[in-house]
Write a protein that holds these residues in place. Structure first.
Motif, PDB file in Angstrom:
ATOM      1  N   PRO B  55       0.815  -1.214   0.000  1.00  0.00           N
ATOM      2  CA  PRO B  55       0.000   0.000   0.000  1.00  0.00           C
ATOM      3  C   PRO B  55       0.849   1.264   0.000  1.00  0.00           C
ATOM      4  CG  PRO B  55       0.289  -0.759   2.238  1.00  0.00           C
ATOM      5  CD  PRO B  55       1.189  -1.614   1.364  1.00  0.00           C
ATOM      6  N   SER B  56       2.145   1.109  -0.353  1.00  0.00           N
ATOM      7  CA  SER B  56       3.107   2.183  -0.078  1.00  0.00           C
ATOM      8  C   SER B  56       2.908   3.419  -0.939  1.00  0.00           C
ATOM      9  CB  SER B  56       4.534   1.655  -0.248  1.00  0.00           C
ATOM     10  OG  SER B  56       4.681   0.469   0.504  1.00  0.00           O
ATOM     11  N   ALA B  57       2.172   3.318  -2.051  1.00  0.00           N
ATOM     12  CA  ALA B  57       1.902   4.508  -2.859  1.00  0.00           C
ATOM     13  C   ALA B  57       1.021   5.481  -2.088  1.00  0.00           C
ATOM     14  CB  ALA B  57       1.215   4.114  -4.166  1.00  0.00           C
ATOM     15  N   SER B  58       0.241   4.937  -1.159  1.00  0.00           N
ATOM     16  CA  SER B  58      -0.760   5.750  -0.475  1.00  0.00           C
ATOM     17  C   SER B  58      -0.212   6.425   0.773  1.00  0.00           C
ATOM     18  CB  SER B  58      -1.946   4.864  -0.097  1.00  0.00           C
ATOM     19  OG  SER B  58      -2.864   5.579   0.685  1.00  0.00           O
ATOM     20  N   PRO B  61      -1.698   4.198   4.103  1.00  0.00           N
ATOM     21  CA  PRO B  61      -1.451   2.786   3.776  1.00  0.00           C
ATOM     22  C   PRO B  61      -2.239   1.816   4.656  1.00  0.00           C
ATOM     23  CG  PRO B  61       0.468   3.764   4.857  1.00  0.00           C
ATOM     24  CD  PRO B  61      -0.463   4.885   4.543  1.00  0.00           C
ATOM     25  N   ALA B  62      -2.432   2.154   5.907  1.00  0.00           N
ATOM     26  CA  ALA B  62      -3.141   1.225   6.801  1.00  0.00           C
ATOM     27  C   ALA B  62      -4.583   1.046   6.324  1.00  0.00           C
ATOM     28  CB  ALA B  62      -3.109   1.737   8.236  1.00  0.00           C
ATOM     29  N   ARG B  67      -8.486  -2.265   3.384  1.00  0.00           N
ATOM     30  CA  ARG B  67      -9.620  -2.414   2.465  1.00  0.00           C
ATOM     31  C   ARG B  67      -9.408  -3.600   1.516  1.00  0.00           C
ATOM     32  NH1 ARG B  67     -13.108   1.812  -1.177  1.00  0.00           N
ATOM     33  NH2 ARG B  67     -14.817   0.330  -1.372  1.00  0.00           N
ATOM     34  N   TYR B  68      -8.217  -3.679   0.916  1.00  0.00           N
ATOM     35  CA  TYR B  68      -7.947  -4.793   0.009  1.00  0.00           C
ATOM     36  C   TYR B  68      -7.827  -6.114   0.783  1.00  0.00           C
ATOM     37  CZ  TYR B  68      -7.457  -1.690  -4.001  1.00  0.00           C
ATOM     38  OH  TYR B  68      -7.716  -0.790  -5.017  1.00  0.00           O
ATOM     39  N   TYR B  69      -7.283  -6.032   1.991  1.00  0.00           N
ATOM     40  CA  TYR B  69      -7.203  -7.228   2.839  1.00  0.00           C
ATOM     41  C   TYR B  69      -8.593  -7.851   2.976  1.00  0.00           C
ATOM     42  CZ  TYR B  69      -5.923 -10.253   6.745  1.00  0.00           C
ATOM     43  OH  TYR B  69      -5.697 -11.343   7.543  1.00  0.00           O
ATOM     44  N   ARG B  70      -9.569  -7.019   3.306  1.00  0.00           N
ATOM     45  CA  ARG B  70     -10.966  -7.465   3.485  1.00  0.00           C
ATOM     46  C   ARG B  70     -11.506  -8.129   2.220  1.00  0.00           C
ATOM     47  NH1 ARG B  70     -12.615  -9.604   6.498  1.00  0.00           N
ATOM     48  NH2 ARG B  70     -11.300  -9.240   8.253  1.00  0.00           N
ATOM     49  N   ASP B  84       3.426  -3.231   4.717  1.00  0.00           N
ATOM     50  CA  ASP B  84       3.249  -1.790   4.920  1.00  0.00           C
ATOM     51  C   ASP B  84       4.587  -1.069   5.023  1.00  0.00           C
ATOM     52  OD1 ASP B  84       2.362   0.719   5.502  1.00  0.00           O
ATOM     53  OD2 ASP B  84       1.140   0.149   7.239  1.00  0.00           O
ATOM     54  N   VAL B  85       5.244  -0.969   3.865  1.00  0.00           N
ATOM     55  CA  VAL B  85       6.560  -0.325   3.800  1.00  0.00           C
ATOM     56  C   VAL B  85       6.375   1.186   3.789  1.00  0.00           C
ATOM     57  CG1 VAL B  85       8.634  -0.012   2.388  1.00  0.00           C
ATOM     58  CG2 VAL B  85       7.573  -2.289   2.586  1.00  0.00           C
ATOM     59  N   ARG B  86       6.951   1.859   4.820  1.00  0.00           N
ATOM     60  CA  ARG B  86       6.805   3.316   4.910  1.00  0.00           C
ATOM     61  C   ARG B  86       8.138   4.044   4.846  1.00  0.00           C
ATOM     62  NH1 ARG B  86       1.769   4.407   9.051  1.00  0.00           N
ATOM     63  NH2 ARG B  86       0.555   2.588   8.418  1.00  0.00           N
TER      64      ARG B  86
END
Lengths: 282, 282
Positions: B55-58, B61-62, B67-70, B84-86
């Motif tokens: 989700p690192s583009a966002s 990210p969390a 959302r995609y996890y769900r 979740d690379v930040r």
């Protein structure tokens, strides 16, 4: 805007011809260099120009008519008249007809292309305009709605922000002044590729001509189109497409089109309607 | 939206292949049929899928990761982890690396493509992803910013509403997963023809791929691109252009491009990257 720079960079400045038809993508410069309007004024004879302004596409014809009147008066046109046709009877007005018989140029303003065609298509006034344009006796210009009406087919309306689909565009009969073109205006400005493609997929024999704001496709008597102004003219040539599903789809179903040819033309570039060839500005 | 209609109409439904790369134009359906996400999930192994979400583009990210996890959990994926690379250190995280070694699919969310590349380009984590994609061991999907990074060159940003010009687009290095494509997303939705043309005029060896929202260009191991979803994929092929003034212009000067080839592909249409041929959905 680097418009003046542009003009000095290009060596073969597009030449005005008396019989030119100027198809303008809307929002042409009315304040600074006024290049496109100036070119029309020159085509119409310069200080000898007798110009008729048709503001009938607009719901504020007096206002818009007056605006162009001022511009051409400031340029030094010999005579200017606003042919303020607001109903079908106006298209038979003998004073207007007499004026058009003697004019050297006609300018059609923006507004709503359906309104313009509804008021003027097949009236004696418009028939006379078309006849004199075809006889290469007068210059003609149309901007925005006034540009949309040039083809035999006309984009009457539509929307944007979606893929090409049949629901995206409404077609109607235009004035047929340059029958083989299908014009869309405010092209890149208002995201109109998809609607032009939607229309062209159903009329692949026509040449799609998408004109940006403050940009003009000037058609001369040798059937060349030449670009003026600060944007681009996008030519969509669908004559040799290998496939479209256009006649199998409905509503918002996506339209496929394979093997389209596209040309993006800028100031000074030319396109020949006969040979379908592009000539770059040197 | 007639999406379910669409699906029943088309007989040769695009086939998922395990090693597919799904390049999604953004705003894919996350609520109804979820066709594109479902296809990714199938490519990744369906109920055997071990999915990593990047989700690192966002900047949230969390939230977006969750959302995609769900979504993939509801589909029944075997295992899902948000990577979740930040910061650049996150791209060396041994737990993440271990997960990627064993996963069957990676999904990159939307956000800012420069942020995604800045955080992950050339990290052990991204190198491992790319290596496993190239070895055809895992499925990869990227939506919006996650789609933009697929090529060697990437559109980092830009604007719209003008004719093609150099100031309209910013290019940067992408992740080079499908090196020869130059992707633009939200294509017809956000009026991006001019910016894709501006980019392609400078890189005529690359294939411009403009992907609409809720639409996917799915690349298989035979170097075919297949279209999924409810919009179109626009292919801009500039290999045989006869002219562009791209290297003579500056700033907002209009760019000419003559003799471009364009294909508008819809659901089920295919394009072969080797032969540069289009195959219509039957």
């Amino acid at each position: 805007m680097p418009q003046t720079e542009n003009q000095t960079q290009v060596t073969d400045r597009p030449q005005a011809t008396k019989t030119a038809i100027l198809v303008i993508g809307g929002a042409e410069d009315k304040v600074h260099g006024k290049e496109i309007l100036q070119t029309f004024w020159q085509c119409a004879g310069g200080t000898d120009a007798i110009i008729g302004i048709i503001p009938s596409a607009s719901r504020e014809p007096a206002l818009i008519g007056e605006r162009y009147y001022r511009i051409f008066a400031d340029m030094g046109a010999k005579e200017i008249k606003v042919l303020d046709v607001r109903d079908r009877d106006g298209g038979r007005d003998s004073a207007y007809l007499h004026y058009v018989e003697n004019c050297t140029g006609i300018f059609m303003t923006g507004g709503d292309q359906l309104r313009l065609c509804g008021l003027l298509a097949d009236t004696p006034l418009m028939n006379l305009v078309v006849e004199r344009v075809r006889a290469q006796e007068i210059a003609l210009a149309g901007t925005s709605a006034g540009a949309a009406v040039m083809g035999h087919q006309m984009i009457a309306g539509g929307s944007s922000g979606e893929c090409p689909n049949r629901a995206l565009v409404d077609l109607a009969m235009g004035l047929g002044i340059i029958p083989e073109v299908l014009v869309d205006q405010h092209f890149h400005n208002r995201n109109r590729l998809a609607r032009l493609l939607s229309a062209i997929s159903a009329h692949s024999d026509l040449l799609g001509v998408g004109i940006d704001e403050d940009t003009c496709a000037m058609f001369d008597s040798d059937r060349n189109l030449q670009v003026l102004g600060r944007g681009t003219v996008t030519i969509v040539d669908a004559r040799d497409i290998s496939y479209t599903n256009q006649n199998q789809v409905h509503g918002a179903d996506p339209i496929s089109i394979h093997n389209l040819k596209l040309h993006v033309l800028r100031y000074g570039d030319r396109y020949n309607l006969e040979g379908h060839q592009v000539i770059a500005s040197s």
